[in-house]
Scaffold this motif. Structure first.
Motif, PDB file in Angstrom:
ATOM      1  N   TYR A   1      46.870  43.399  40.203  1.00  0.00           N
ATOM      2  CA  TYR A   1      45.628  42.675  39.943  1.00  0.00           C
ATOM      3  C   TYR A   1      45.888  41.618  38.882  1.00  0.00           C
ATOM      4  O   TYR A   1      46.770  41.753  38.027  1.00  0.00           O
ATOM      5  CB  TYR A   1      44.510  43.620  39.482  1.00  0.00           C
ATOM      6  N   CYS A   2      45.097  40.550  38.943  1.00  0.00           N
ATOM      7  CA  CYS A   2      45.100  39.490  37.940  1.00  0.00           C
ATOM      8  C   CYS A   2      43.647  39.116  37.667  1.00  0.00           C
ATOM      9  O   CYS A   2      42.852  39.017  38.607  1.00  0.00           O
ATOM     10  CB  CYS A   2      45.892  38.267  38.403  1.00  0.00           C
ATOM     11  N   THR A   3      43.321  38.920  36.401  1.00  0.00           N
ATOM     12  CA  THR A   3      41.930  38.729  36.001  1.00  0.00           C
ATOM     13  C   THR A   3      41.807  37.572  35.023  1.00  0.00           C
ATOM     14  O   THR A   3      42.654  37.410  34.135  1.00  0.00           O
ATOM     15  CB  THR A   3      41.372  40.009  35.356  1.00  0.00           C
ATOM     16  N   MET A   4      40.752  36.801  35.198  1.00  0.00           N
ATOM     17  CA  MET A   4      40.349  35.767  34.245  1.00  0.00           C
ATOM     18  C   MET A   4      38.904  36.077  33.852  1.00  0.00           C
ATOM     19  O   MET A   4      38.037  36.217  34.711  1.00  0.00           O
ATOM     20  CB  MET A   4      40.452  34.381  34.881  1.00  0.00           C
ATOM     21  N   ARG A   5      38.643  36.191  32.541  1.00  0.00           N
ATOM     22  CA  ARG A   5      37.335  36.641  32.089  1.00  0.00           C
ATOM     23  C   ARG A   5      36.909  35.841  30.869  1.00  0.00           C
ATOM     24  O   ARG A   5      37.732  35.538  29.994  1.00  0.00           O
ATOM     25  CB  ARG A   5      37.384  38.130  31.742  1.00  0.00           C
ATOM     26  N   SER A   6      35.617  35.508  30.813  1.00  0.00           N
ATOM     27  CA  SER A   6      35.090  34.775  29.668  1.00  0.00           C
ATOM     28  C   SER A   6      34.925  35.717  28.482  1.00  0.00           C
ATOM     29  O   SER A   6      34.737  36.924  28.643  1.00  0.00           O
ATOM     30  CB  SER A   6      33.749  34.131  30.019  1.00  0.00           C
TER      31      SER A   6
END
Length: 304
Positions: free
Chosen positions: A162-167
């Motif tokens: 998995y790869c995640t981009m989060r504010s």
């Protein structure tokens, strides 16, 4: 041992038999485990050691840094007071009432990337990689990397990739939590350009109970691929509730006045490179959409 046999025993043996019978009772009672515990411990990812540091050891006691922090927080506090006299979020009340579109995140410079964090399964020993940079002409956000579903060799993790981009969580003065108020809108508006992979959009809202801290509202983002941009509009009524990756039976709409963060997760088990370019992330008011919630909601106190 039956009661008939106990009555014929002497007084000493009778007392010991009763005590022995009482010790056997707890083992007969069936174990009942609730489906969702009210109090949950801190989640520890497989393969990571437990944190043995005390909380005060993580604090950096620096006098110059403290002065900068005081100046920063009092500036934010002053802005909070002045914005309340003008209107919500510093806008005139008429503009706030007539607002139909709002760009919440626009990527127009290096400082805009500081509001986001990127993570992958490399944190737990995986092999995926994710990076974030500005696109061409510094007008877009470019998320790229490589996805790998090979699990780490820690003896505990069975699935990975998995790869995640989060504010980041917005903060007010003195590090108080600040929430996004989207109660005047009903649709999430994105302008993206992907490579054909399906993504998951995650919205995290404030909760009242500690065991709900891992609740996240999710929906799907399907990218076409190719050189053309696509405008994506997703109603907030389509987002469903999950808890630590599991869809919950008790569904309810997202609290739009208490939104904390928004994120994008890739985990389609297709190993290889990926990329996602984002122009802006905003919200809008679609008057043609009248749906309150797309999923069945159970009655908490059903009528008899």
């Amino acid at each position: 041992m039956s009661l008939l046999r106990i009555t014929h025993l002497p007084s000493g043996r009778l007392l010991s038999a009763i005590l022995h019978h009482q010790r056997l009772l707890p083992s007969i009672i069936p174990l009942t485990v609730p489906k969702r515990a009210v109090i949950q411990g801190e989640y520890k990812r497989p393969g990571q050691p437990r944190k043995a540091k005390f909380p005060w050891k993580k604090i950096n006691f620096n006098f110059s840094k403290g002065l900068e922090g005081i100046k920063k927080h009092f500036t934010l506090l002053k802005k909070e007071f002045t914005d309340r006299w003008v209107g919500p979020e510093g806008k005139p009340i008429v503009e706030h009432m007539l607002e139909q579109n709002r760009a919440v995140w626009e990527f127009r410079g290096p400082e805009s990337l500081g509001e986001w964090t990127v993570s992958s399964d490399r944190e737990i020993g995986g092999h995926s990689e994710a990076y974030l940079k500005l696109g061409r002409n510094n007008n877009t956000c470019f998320l790229y990397g490589t996805l790998s579903s090979t699990p780490p060799r820690d003896g505990e993790t069975r699935y990975s990739g998995y790869c995640t981009m989060r504010s980041k969580q917005p903060l007010a003065s003195f590090d108080r939590k600040k929430h996004h108020d989207w109660s005047s809108f009903n649709t999430l508006h994105l302008r993206v350009r992907g490579d054909g992979r399906p993504w998951m959009i995650n919205i995290s809202a404030e909760t009242y109970f500690s065991h709900q801290k891992d609740d996240i509202y999710c929906y799907f983002l399907y990218t076409r691929g190719g050189p053309y941009w696509q405008d994506v509009k997703i109603p907030f009524s389509k987002f469903f509730l999950t808890h630590r990756g599991r869809i919950q039976d008790d569904q309810h709409p997202v609290w739009l006045d208490k939104v904390n963060t928004i994120g994008f997760t890739l985990g389609d088990k297709a190993d290889g490179p990926f990329q996602l370019e984002i122009d802006f992330i905003g919200v809008c008011k679609d008057y043609a959409h009248t749906e309150e919630f797309a999923y069945e909601a159970y009655k908490r106190n059903p009528e008899v």
